[in-house]
Write an enzyme that holds these catalytic residues in place. Structure first.
Site: not given
Length: 308
Positions: A159, A183, A254, A257, A280, A289
């Site tokens: 990110r 995150k 992004h 990404r 994730h 994806y």
């Protein structure tokens, strides 16, 4: 009505919840603001219905709030996020003894439509990196930095916030991996290839020393004034460099990404590995994806197969 105009008991609970999000859940300031914005709106709605504290908020109140959001034309993704915020808040109220029930446990939310994220084709990604390298032929520090940024974004799929937060010591040049703080402050290690390594080496040897200033600290990527590179600057740069590629979609960081994930899967990487590389929390997030790659396969079939 704003937070200051909420009934005193509601405002106090919201302040406690903010402290919980910051100190216990260690969420980013952006996420905390989003949660508090959604919950302030919900509590304002409850107050207008006559509630003076959180103990009387029930499922009907929460559904009424979401119905109002729908009439205001809020997007399905926004509605889903706000329903999630209400459920998490309601569960916290029960868990901390502030209420005796959890009305949010029965609150549904509209399913967000999962759109296919745009991604560059392999030739477009190559053209992007070649165009950036051509611009850096003048040897400018900013040009060398931009090449390293683009190579690392495409190589790792990290990110933009993770990229801007990198320090020099987060790179392991011998193993060609970078330590990333994602995150929820979860750390992961992501590999990168030879082109990214060469771009990073050139930036660190020739570009970074030229921009470094007394306040640079350990930041891997620096802005023109020597401070840590800002996310907005990265977004502007990616848009500008993509404009050099004829026909390429106008993506931000992004989008790179998405591109990295798509090309990994198209190259044969398994879904679990891509999930770990991207950081994730849920495999379901990574699975979108697979729709991208399936869509491309279907398009290739229609174009190439005589019985399509």
């Amino acid at each position: 009505m704003d937070e200051a105009e909420l009934p005193e008991a509601m405002a106090a609970v919201l302040a406690d919840y903010e402290r919980h999000l910051v100190s216990e859940r260690d969420l980013t300031p952006h996420t905390v603001r989003a949660y508090l914005g959604d919950l302030s709106a919900m509590l304002e709605h409850a107050a207008r219905l006559g509630h003076v504290d959180v103990t009387t908020i029930d499922l009907r109140t929460l559904r009424s709030w979401l119905a109002q959001q729908q009439t205001l034309g809020k997007a399905r993704t926004t509605m889903a996020r706000r329903a999630t915020a209400a459920r998490v808040f309601s569960a916290w109220l029960l868990r901390t003894g502030r209420t005796e029930t959890d009305p949010g446990a029965q609150l549904g939310s509209p399913k967000a439509r999962r759109t296919l994220p745009p991604a560059l084709r392999a030739d477009e990604a190559r053209a992007l990196l070649e165009a950036a390298a051509t611009r850096a032929d003048d040897g400018s520090a900013v040009g060398l930095r931009d090449v390293a940024v683009l190579e690392l974004l495409y190589a790792t799929g990290i990110r933009v916030g993770e990229l801007c937060g990198l320090d020099v010591d987060d790179l392991d040049h011998e193993r060609r991996v970078v330590r990333v703080l994602g995150k929820g402050r979860k750390e992961r290690t992501v590999p990168y290839g030879g082109p990214a390594e060469r771009a990073l080496d050139t930036w660190l040897r020739r570009g970074r020393p030229e921009l470094a200033a007394s306040g640079s600290g350990p930041a891997l990527f620096l802005g023109a004034r020597g401070g840590r590179l800002d996310q907005r600057a990265v977004r502007s740069m990616v848009h500008a460099r993509l404009a050099d590629v004829p026909g390429a979609p106008d993506l931000g960081p992004h989008g790179l990404r998405h591109t990295a994930a798509t090309h990994l899967l198209e190259g044969g990487a398994d879904l679990r590995s891509v999930q770990e590389l991207l950081g994730h929390a849920s495999l379901a997030t990574t699975q979108i994806y697979t729709h991208v790659t399936t869509d491309r396969l279907r398009q290739a079939f229609r174009q190439a197969h005589p019985r399509a």
